[in-house]
Scaffold this motif. Structure first.
Motif, PDB file in Angstrom:
ATOM      1  N   LEU A  43       6.971  43.371  85.194  1.00  0.00           N
ATOM      2  CA  LEU A  43       5.517  43.569  85.128  1.00  0.00           C
ATOM      3  C   LEU A  43       5.097  44.087  83.746  1.00  0.00           C
ATOM      4  O   LEU A  43       4.045  43.727  83.222  1.00  0.00           O
ATOM      5  N   CYS A  44       5.945  44.928  83.147  1.00  0.00           N
ATOM      6  CA  CYS A  44       5.578  45.578  81.875  1.00  0.00           C
ATOM      7  C   CYS A  44       5.830  44.711  80.639  1.00  0.00           C
ATOM      8  O   CYS A  44       5.124  44.858  79.634  1.00  0.00           O
ATOM      9  N   ILE A  45       6.850  43.844  80.678  1.00  0.00           N
ATOM     10  CA  ILE A  45       7.234  43.092  79.465  1.00  0.00           C
ATOM     11  C   ILE A  45       6.057  42.329  78.830  1.00  0.00           C
ATOM     12  O   ILE A  45       5.895  42.367  77.596  1.00  0.00           O
ATOM     13  N   PRO A  46       5.192  41.682  79.616  1.00  0.00           N
ATOM     14  CA  PRO A  46       4.064  40.981  78.967  1.00  0.00           C
ATOM     15  C   PRO A  46       3.134  41.913  78.177  1.00  0.00           C
ATOM     16  O   PRO A  46       2.343  41.446  77.359  1.00  0.00           O
ATOM     17  N   PHE A  47       3.245  43.214  78.427  1.00  0.00           N
ATOM     18  CA  PHE A  47       2.386  44.185  77.714  1.00  0.00           C
ATOM     19  C   PHE A  47       3.155  44.883  76.582  1.00  0.00           C
ATOM     20  O   PHE A  47       2.774  45.967  76.142  1.00  0.00           O
ATOM     21  N   MET A  48       4.265  44.261  76.147  1.00  0.00           N
ATOM     22  CA  MET A  48       5.070  44.865  75.075  1.00  0.00           C
ATOM     23  C   MET A  48       5.080  43.961  73.854  1.00  0.00           C
ATOM     24  O   MET A  48       5.127  42.740  73.993  1.00  0.00           O
ATOM     25  N   LYS A  49       5.073  44.621  72.687  1.00  0.00           N
ATOM     26  CA  LYS A  49       5.115  43.857  71.438  1.00  0.00           C
ATOM     27  C   LYS A  49       6.398  44.202  70.680  1.00  0.00           C
ATOM     28  O   LYS A  49       7.137  45.103  71.093  1.00  0.00           O
ATOM     29  N   ARG A  50       6.607  43.522  69.558  1.00  0.00           N
ATOM     30  CA  ARG A  50       7.751  43.791  68.680  1.00  0.00           C
ATOM     31  C   ARG A  50       7.853  45.301  68.408  1.00  0.00           C
ATOM     32  O   ARG A  50       6.831  45.949  68.132  1.00  0.00           O
ATOM     33  N   GLY A  51       9.049  45.854  68.538  1.00  0.00           N
ATOM     34  CA  GLY A  51       9.256  47.284  68.271  1.00  0.00           C
ATOM     35  C   GLY A  51       9.206  48.134  69.539  1.00  0.00           C
ATOM     36  O   GLY A  51       9.513  49.325  69.500  1.00  0.00           O
ATOM     37  N   ALA A  52       8.814  47.505  70.660  1.00  0.00           N
ATOM     38  CA  ALA A  52       8.759  48.267  71.920  1.00  0.00           C
ATOM     39  C   ALA A  52      10.181  48.541  72.422  1.00  0.00           C
ATOM     40  O   ALA A  52      11.141  47.878  72.003  1.00  0.00           O
ATOM     41  N   HIS A  53      10.285  49.521  73.299  1.00  0.00           N
ATOM     42  CA  HIS A  53      11.603  49.907  73.787  1.00  0.00           C
ATOM     43  C   HIS A  53      11.604  50.122  75.305  1.00  0.00           C
ATOM     44  O   HIS A  53      10.672  50.720  75.833  1.00  0.00           O
ATOM     45  N   ILE A  54      12.644  49.615  75.946  1.00  0.00           N
ATOM     46  CA  ILE A  54      12.834  49.863  77.383  1.00  0.00           C
ATOM     47  C   ILE A  54      14.087  50.718  77.536  1.00  0.00           C
ATOM     48  O   ILE A  54      15.143  50.383  76.995  1.00  0.00           O
ATOM     49  N   ILE A  55      13.944  51.832  78.266  1.00  0.00           N
ATOM     50  CA  ILE A  55      15.116  52.676  78.559  1.00  0.00           C
ATOM     51  C   ILE A  55      15.346  52.625  80.059  1.00  0.00           C
ATOM     52  O   ILE A  55      14.448  52.938  80.850  1.00  0.00           O
ATOM     53  N   HIS A  56      16.542  52.201  80.451  1.00  0.00           N
ATOM     54  CA  HIS A  56      16.887  52.137  81.878  1.00  0.00           C
ATOM     55  C   HIS A  56      17.858  53.258  82.211  1.00  0.00           C
ATOM     56  O   HIS A  56      18.890  53.407  81.538  1.00  0.00           O
ATOM     57  N   MET A  57      17.553  54.020  83.254  1.00  0.00           N
ATOM     58  CA  MET A  57      18.470  55.075  83.651  1.00  0.00           C
ATOM     59  C   MET A  57      19.510  54.496  84.603  1.00  0.00           C
ATOM     60  O   MET A  57      19.249  54.281  85.781  1.00  0.00           O
ATOM     61  N   ALA A  58      20.696  54.221  84.063  1.00  0.00           N
ATOM     62  CA  ALA A  58      21.822  53.773  84.902  1.00  0.00           C
ATOM     63  C   ALA A  58      22.628  55.021  85.254  1.00  0.00           C
ATOM     64  O   ALA A  58      22.044  56.058  85.606  1.00  0.00           O
TER      65      ALA A  58
ATOM     66  N   ALA B 184      21.866  42.342  79.676  1.00  0.00           N
ATOM     67  CA  ALA B 184      21.474  40.935  79.574  1.00  0.00           C
ATOM     68  C   ALA B 184      20.025  40.816  79.099  1.00  0.00           C
ATOM     69  O   ALA B 184      19.709  40.001  78.222  1.00  0.00           O
ATOM     70  N   LEU B 185      19.160  41.661  79.656  1.00  0.00           N
ATOM     71  CA  LEU B 185      17.746  41.628  79.256  1.00  0.00           C
ATOM     72  C   LEU B 185      17.602  41.953  77.766  1.00  0.00           C
ATOM     73  O   LEU B 185      16.802  41.334  77.050  1.00  0.00           O
ATOM     74  N   GLY B 186      18.407  42.893  77.300  1.00  0.00           N
ATOM     75  CA  GLY B 186      18.380  43.268  75.881  1.00  0.00           C
ATOM     76  C   GLY B 186      18.693  42.063  74.995  1.00  0.00           C
ATOM     77  O   GLY B 186      18.062  41.862  73.958  1.00  0.00           O
ATOM     78  N   GLU B 187      19.664  41.265  75.425  1.00  0.00           N
ATOM     79  CA  GLU B 187      20.013  40.059  74.661  1.00  0.00           C
ATOM     80  C   GLU B 187      18.848  39.073  74.678  1.00  0.00           C
ATOM     81  O   GLU B 187      18.506  38.489  73.663  1.00  0.00           O
TER      82      GLU B 187
ATOM     83  N   ARG C  78      15.965  40.370  72.407  1.00  0.00           N
ATOM     84  CA  ARG C  78      16.305  40.722  71.015  1.00  0.00           C
ATOM     85  C   ARG C  78      15.447  39.961  70.009  1.00  0.00           C
ATOM     86  O   ARG C  78      14.903  40.538  69.074  1.00  0.00           O
ATOM     87  N   SER C  79      15.300  38.636  70.215  1.00  0.00           N
ATOM     88  CA  SER C  79      14.557  37.821  69.232  1.00  0.00           C
ATOM     89  C   SER C  79      13.073  38.195  69.220  1.00  0.00           C
ATOM     90  O   SER C  79      12.368  37.903  68.256  1.00  0.00           O
ATOM     91  N   ARG C  80      12.603  38.843  70.291  1.00  0.00           N
ATOM     92  CA  ARG C  80      11.191  39.279  70.318  1.00  0.00           C
ATOM     93  C   ARG C  80      11.026  40.693  69.761  1.00  0.00           C
ATOM     94  O   ARG C  80       9.929  41.236  69.747  1.00  0.00           O
ATOM     95  N   GLY C  81      12.151  41.310  69.353  1.00  0.00           N
ATOM     96  CA  GLY C  81      12.087  42.647  68.758  1.00  0.00           C
ATOM     97  C   GLY C  81      11.812  43.739  69.792  1.00  0.00           C
ATOM     98  O   GLY C  81      11.289  44.800  69.452  1.00  0.00           O
ATOM     99  N   ILE C  82      12.154  43.461  71.034  1.00  0.00           N
ATOM    100  CA  ILE C  82      12.018  44.494  72.082  1.00  0.00           C
ATOM    101  C   ILE C  82      13.436  44.961  72.417  1.00  0.00           C
ATOM    102  O   ILE C  82      14.312  44.139  72.704  1.00  0.00           O
ATOM    103  N   TYR C  83      13.673  46.262  72.343  1.00  0.00           N
ATOM    104  CA  TYR C  83      15.034  46.783  72.492  1.00  0.00           C
ATOM    105  C   TYR C  83      15.222  47.440  73.860  1.00  0.00           C
ATOM    106  O   TYR C  83      14.315  48.107  74.374  1.00  0.00           O
TER     107      TYR C  83
END
Ligand SMILES: NC(=O)c1ccc[n+]([C@@H]2O[C@H](COP(=O)([O-])OP(=O)(O)OC[C@H]3O[C@@H](n4cnc5c(N)ncnc54)[C@H](OP(=O)(O)O)[C@@H]3O)[C@@H](O)[C@H]2O)c1
Length: 252
Positions: free
Chosen positions: A119-134, A161-164, A167-172
């Motif tokens: 839901l959130c990815i469409p609202f993210m731009k280059r340089g955005a970051h996702i942190i997942h608590m595993a 996998a999502l990080g890969e 990557r090309s969109r600059g979202i880490y």
């Protein structure tokens, strides 16, 4: 509007992420906090220097996703950091637990986390970051904590996998894999009584785990394993066959 969105913000690691990111980030307009306990988040909001918007809802509820999506659209939101942290686990053998509890773990840790991320990815731009608590429980099957450990393996591998993919969109994307942390989780999950919780010498404070997670995310690390003990555990699970480790654990 530039946003930091944190799930599971009412206690423990989620609340600590809010406190530390509040000091770290610049150019953010609002912190969006998600969890069920509204009062806890209201108290936390008082501590923050940034304005906070509270979403008191269950991460499994469709109504939360609809509300988030509506507000993200309404505010033309630009999510700079998403911390997917809400989670739960229940200690005990699979055969001794109700299927409802086991399914709760998967619904909260895996399904809801996936729903909120997509839901959130469409609202993210280059340089955005996702942190997942595993969790470091992701590194090895855990008898007595089976569904939880398996759910965190999902979080870890989904995250990598999502990080890969992004990557090309600059979202880490960073997965954080702590061992036992001093939060309500240890008591609520019953892990305090188990070998997972008994290893007092490996327990960390939430503030140290979050500080290491933020440092790792800034360095664009895909996986952060806070603390030396868990780094050692991760290495062990990479070099020694899991059957051997499980056999040793059984003997112990
Ligand atoms: N503590 C540890 O030993 C440890 C180790 C490794 C990984 N982790 C992971 O770290 C994350 C945070 O846990 P914590 O240690 O900080 O424990 P915690 O203090 O129990 O925090 C869990 C958070 O998740 C929220 N949450 C749980 N179920 C929810 C639901 N159905 N809907 C909305 N929010 C929900 C809780 O809020 P409400 O109850 O208010 O809804 C709370 O804010 C979890 O994903 C956990 O698996 C913890």
């Amino acid at each position: 509007m530039k946003v930091v969105l944190i799930t599971g913000a009412s206690s423990g690691l989620g609340a600590e992420f809010a406190r530390q990111l509040d000091k770290e980030v610049s150019g953010i307009d609002e912190f969006w906090l998600v969890a069920r306990r509204k009062e806890r988040m209201e108290e936390l909001a008082q501590e923050l220097t940034h304005p906070a918007r509270i979403f008191a809802n269950d991460v499994r509820n469709r109504s939360l996703y609809e509300c988030l999506e509506w507000q993200l659209n309404e505010e033309c939101a630009d999510i700079k950091i998403l911390v997917n942290n809400a989670g739960c686990g229940f200690n005990g053998f699979v055969t001794e637990q109700s299927s409802e509890k086991l399914i709760d773990v998967l619904d909260i840790n895996c399904t809801a986390m996936t729903a909120i991320t997509t839901l959130c990815i469409p609202f993210m731009k280059r340089g955005a970051h996702i942190i997942h608590m595993a969790s470091s429980a992701a590194y090895l099957p855990q008898p007595g904590f089976a569904a939880y450990a398996a759910s965190k393996s999902y979080v870890l591998n989904f995250s990598r996998a999502l990080g890969e993919e992004l990557r090309s969109r600059g979202i880490y994307v960073t997965a954080v894999c702590p061992g036992p942390v001093e939060t309500e989780f240890l008591k609520k999950s019953g892990a305090e009584k188990s070998s997972y919780g008994l290893k007092k010498y490996v327990r960390m404070e939430a503030k140290d785990v979050v500080a290491e997670a933020i440092r790792g995310a800034k360095r664009k690390q895909t996986v952060v394993t806070p603390g030396l003990a868990m780094k050692g555990f991760r290495l062990l699970t990479k070099v020694v066959p899991h059957e051997v480790i499980l056999k040793v654990m059984r003997k112990l």
